[in-house]
Scaffold this active site. Structure first.
Site, PDB file in Angstrom:
ATOM      1  N   CYS A   1      -6.624  34.897 -45.286  1.00 49.04           N
ATOM      2  CA  CYS A   1      -6.759  34.367 -43.924  1.00 49.04           C
ATOM      3  C   CYS A   1      -5.824  33.190 -43.642  1.00 49.04           C
ATOM      4  O   CYS A   1      -5.704  32.760 -42.495  1.00 49.04           O
ATOM      5  CB  CYS A   1      -8.207  33.989 -43.654  1.00 49.04           C
ATOM      6  SG  CYS A   1      -9.264  35.444 -43.715  1.00 49.04           S
TER       7      CYS A   1
ATOM      8  N   HIS B   1      -8.375  28.847 -37.957  1.00 46.40           N
ATOM      9  CA  HIS B   1      -8.730  30.213 -38.337  1.00 46.40           C
ATOM     10  C   HIS B   1     -10.142  30.494 -37.838  1.00 46.40           C
ATOM     11  O   HIS B   1     -11.027  29.641 -37.931  1.00 46.40           O
ATOM     12  CB  HIS B   1      -8.648  30.361 -39.861  1.00 46.40           C
ATOM     13  CG  HIS B   1      -9.223  31.650 -40.350  1.00 46.40           C
ATOM     14  ND1 HIS B   1      -8.895  32.856 -39.790  1.00 46.40           N
ATOM     15  CD2 HIS B   1     -10.125  31.933 -41.337  1.00 46.40           C
ATOM     16  CE1 HIS B   1      -9.553  33.823 -40.407  1.00 46.40           C
ATOM     17  NE2 HIS B   1     -10.307  33.287 -41.350  1.00 46.40           N
TER      18      HIS B   1
ATOM     19  N   ASN C   1     -13.215  37.856 -36.838  1.00 47.97           N
ATOM     20  CA  ASN C   1     -12.265  37.336 -37.827  1.00 47.97           C
ATOM     21  C   ASN C   1     -11.189  38.392 -38.047  1.00 47.97           C
ATOM     22  O   ASN C   1     -11.455  39.448 -38.616  1.00 47.97           O
ATOM     23  CB  ASN C   1     -13.043  37.045 -39.120  1.00 47.97           C
ATOM     24  CG  ASN C   1     -12.160  36.493 -40.230  1.00 47.97           C
ATOM     25  OD1 ASN C   1     -10.942  36.487 -40.124  1.00 47.97           O
ATOM     26  ND2 ASN C   1     -12.805  36.030 -41.302  1.00 47.97           N
TER      27      ASN C   1
HETATM   28  O1  UT7 Z   1     -12.009  34.398 -43.341  1.00 50.10           O
HETATM   29  C1  UT7 Z   1     -11.933  34.285 -44.721  1.00 50.10           C
HETATM   30  C2  UT7 Z   1     -12.902  33.311 -45.263  1.00 50.10           C
HETATM   31  N1  UT7 Z   1     -14.258  33.695 -44.979  1.00 50.10           N
HETATM   32  C3  UT7 Z   1     -15.105  32.808 -44.488  1.00 50.10           C
HETATM   33  O2  UT7 Z   1     -14.749  31.701 -44.219  1.00 50.10           O
HETATM   34  C4  UT7 Z   1     -16.551  33.224 -44.365  1.00 50.10           C
HETATM   35  C5  UT7 Z   1     -17.455  32.179 -44.957  1.00 50.10           C
HETATM   36  N2  UT7 Z   1     -18.857  32.532 -44.961  1.00 50.10           N
HETATM   37  C6  UT7 Z   1     -19.579  32.627 -43.811  1.00 50.10           C
HETATM   38  O3  UT7 Z   1     -19.074  32.461 -42.724  1.00 50.10           O
HETATM   39  C7  UT7 Z   1     -21.068  32.849 -43.937  1.00 50.10           C
HETATM   40  O4  UT7 Z   1     -21.449  32.660 -45.285  1.00 50.10           O
HETATM   41  C8  UT7 Z   1     -21.527  34.271 -43.484  1.00 50.10           C
HETATM   42  C9  UT7 Z   1     -21.377  34.365 -41.976  1.00 50.10           C
HETATM   43  C10 UT7 Z   1     -20.717  35.342 -44.154  1.00 50.10           C
HETATM   44  C11 UT7 Z   1     -23.010  34.450 -43.817  1.00 50.10           C
HETATM   45  O5  UT7 Z   1     -23.777  33.412 -43.226  1.00 50.10           O
HETATM   46  P1  UT7 Z   1     -24.816  32.575 -44.097  1.00 50.10           P
HETATM   47  O6  UT7 Z   1     -25.443  31.628 -43.178  1.00 50.10           O
HETATM   48  O7  UT7 Z   1     -24.068  32.005 -45.279  1.00 50.10           O
HETATM   49  O8  UT7 Z   1     -25.855  33.667 -44.525  1.00 50.10           O
HETATM   50  P2  UT7 Z   1     -26.324  34.060 -45.996  1.00 50.10           P
HETATM   51  O9  UT7 Z   1     -25.286  34.887 -46.669  1.00 50.10           O
HETATM   52  O10 UT7 Z   1     -26.812  32.839 -46.697  1.00 50.10           O
HETATM   53  O11 UT7 Z   1     -27.573  34.973 -45.668  1.00 50.10           O
HETATM   54  C12 UT7 Z   1     -28.774  34.414 -45.074  1.00 50.10           C
HETATM   55  C13 UT7 Z   1     -29.743  35.523 -44.810  1.00 50.10           C
HETATM   56  C14 UT7 Z   1     -29.958  36.445 -46.002  1.00 50.10           C
HETATM   57  O12 UT7 Z   1     -31.308  36.866 -45.994  1.00 50.10           O
HETATM   58  P3  UT7 Z   1     -32.391  36.154 -46.953  1.00 50.10           P
HETATM   59  O13 UT7 Z   1     -31.874  36.383 -48.344  1.00 50.10           O
HETATM   60  O14 UT7 Z   1     -32.394  34.715 -46.553  1.00 50.10           O
HETATM   61  O15 UT7 Z   1     -33.637  36.894 -46.632  1.00 50.10           O
HETATM   62  C15 UT7 Z   1     -29.091  37.637 -45.681  1.00 50.10           C
HETATM   63  O16 UT7 Z   1     -29.549  38.836 -46.296  1.00 50.10           O
HETATM   64  O17 UT7 Z   1     -29.242  36.355 -43.758  1.00 50.10           O
HETATM   65  C16 UT7 Z   1     -29.234  37.721 -44.203  1.00 50.10           C
HETATM   66  N3  UT7 Z   1     -28.118  38.394 -43.546  1.00 50.10           N
HETATM   67  C17 UT7 Z   1     -28.208  38.982 -42.347  1.00 50.10           C
HETATM   68  N4  UT7 Z   1     -29.253  39.110 -41.492  1.00 50.10           N
HETATM   69  C18 UT7 Z   1     -29.015  39.754 -40.316  1.00 50.10           C
HETATM   70  C19 UT7 Z   1     -26.832  38.536 -44.004  1.00 50.10           C
HETATM   71  N5  UT7 Z   1     -26.112  39.209 -43.102  1.00 50.10           N
HETATM   72  C20 UT7 Z   1     -26.946  39.496 -42.062  1.00 50.10           C
HETATM   73  C21 UT7 Z   1     -26.766  40.157 -40.837  1.00 50.10           C
HETATM   74  N6  UT7 Z   1     -27.824  40.266 -40.011  1.00 50.10           N
HETATM   75  N7  UT7 Z   1     -25.575  40.686 -40.456  1.00 50.10           N
END
Ligand code: UT7
Length: 331
Positions: free
Chosen positions: A117, A258, A288
């Site tokens: 990215c 980004h 993204n």
């Molecule tokens: O561009 C290149 C670099 N990439 C980035 O900069 C991305 C960096 N990471 C992020 O932006 C975030 O980590 C994400 C947007 C990918 C995820 O957000 P998060 O707040 O870190 O969520 P998480 O992975 O901690 O997941 C929280 C909860 C989980 O459920 P439990 O375990 O708390 O029950 C996930 O299973 O949200 C759940 N979850 C979803 N729920 C509904 C994960 N994806 C989804 C979804 N819809 N699409």
């Protein structure tokens, strides 16, 4: 006798696929919701190149054709074309070569770059050095991604995030007014390969039934780990480049970040002390688009820029790669 030229952007054109994949449609495909995606990431919809038989070069070639027309450039004048992509048409030949063939650029050389990215930043730094050498007058920098080709639409943790598109820029030398590319701070740390990757299809895991069965040809991301590194990395470099040039928040016209996650962008802007209205955001409409996202924001908001505006381009991505560029808008 002229001093060293600066690299300036003299045109920016884009191709965005027509198909709009909304959060509502995604919610019918995986267990997710508009509420979750908007509150955790900030994306409402993304564009998808759905047609079979079309790769990144399809979008990139149209963006380059539009650029040549807008800048009244004959294809024969282009000396170099670099394409940044993590979704090349093929492992090889290079997508840059395919684009040149499609648009009739015959006197240029070029190659693909791949820095996740942060790809626009890394590729612009490369182009800048060619321009500053004095040997190059017209370089096309094109960033394009068909992220949908490597997204697993059964994986709710990654499929809401990414979108497709391509943006082409003309980069030329300028000897006036200290405009254009001023400075950059760029980093890599290969530790990031554990958190964001597509393993299959390269030399380590050549294409096989087995690795397709294991879904290794798709993007995998440990979102939380990438998030933690991105929040710190992007904010650090953005603040550092301001300090290095004694820039106060009032001296910065816009932050062009980004577009991976609204929360990462907000943290970066807070650290820089920049007001919200100076942060250019279109993640809601495009998601993204990896290394294409900063050029896409430049294209989207270019009518706002005035000659002499200080812009900070800032990114974090797979690798890890991260960095910031200080750029002074030139027209
Ligand atoms: O561009 C290149 C670099 N990439 C980035 O900069 C991305 C960096 N990471 C992020 O932006 C975030 O980590 C994400 C947007 C990918 C995820 O957000 P998060 O707040 O870190 O969520 P998480 O992975 O901690 O997941 C929280 C909860 C989980 O459920 P439990 O375990 O708390 O029950 C996930 O299973 O949200 C759940 N979850 C979803 N729920 C509904 C994960 N994806 C989804 C979804 N819809 N699409």
């Amino acid at each position: 006798m002229h001093s060293k030229p600066k690299a300036i952007i003299t045109g920016v054109e884009a191709y965005i696929p027509d198909y709009v994949l909304t959060n509502e449609e995604l919610s019918t495909m995986v267990d997710t919701s508009d509420e979750w995606i908007m509150s955790r990431v900030g994306i409402k919809e993304r564009r998808i190149l759905r047609e079979d038989g079309l790769g990144t070069s399809f979008m990139a070639a149209i963006a380059v054709e539009r650029l040549l027309e807008a800048t009244k450039t004959d294809p024969s004048e282009v000396q170099m074309l670099l394409c940044h992509t993590v979704t090349p048409d093929m492992v090889f030949t290079a997508t840059s070569n395919i684009i040149c063939d499609k648009v009739g650029i015959k006197n240029a050389w070029g190659y693909d770059t791949n820095a996740g990215c942060s790809g626009f930043l890394f590729t612009f730094e490369t182009v800048r050095r060619f321009i500053e050498s004095g040997a190059y007058k017209k370089i096309v920098l094109v960033c394009g991604e068909r992220m949908s080709s490597i997204v697993n639409y059964e994986d709710r943790t990654t499929c809401p995030l990414f979108g497709d598109g391509a943006v082409a820029m003309m980069i030329e030398p300028s000897y006036e007014d200290n405009l254009g590319f001023q400075d950059s701070i760029l980093h890599v740390d290969g530790i990031g390969r554990k958190y964001l990757y597509q393993t299959a299809g390269g030399s380590l895991y050549p294409a096989s039934h087995d690795n397709i069965d294991k879904r290794m040809h798709f993007i995998h991301q440990d979102g939380q780990s990438v998030f933690k590194h991105a929040v710190v990395g992007m904010a650090d470099v953005s603040e550092e480049i301001m300090k290095r040039h004694n820039l106060l928040p009032a001296d910065v016209a816009y932050l062009v970040p980004h577009q991976a996650n609204l929360r990462i962008i907000d943290a970066t802007a807070r650290r820089m002390g920049i007001e919200k209205d100076k942060v250019l955001i279109n993640i809601e409409r495009f998601g993204n688009t990896a290394g294409t996202s900063i050029p896409l924001a430049i294209w989207d908001f270019k009518s706002k820029f005035k000659k002499g505006d200080n812009l900070i381009f800032s990114a974090f991505g797979a690798g890890f790669t991260w960095g910031a560029i200080l750029y002074r808008w030139a027209y």
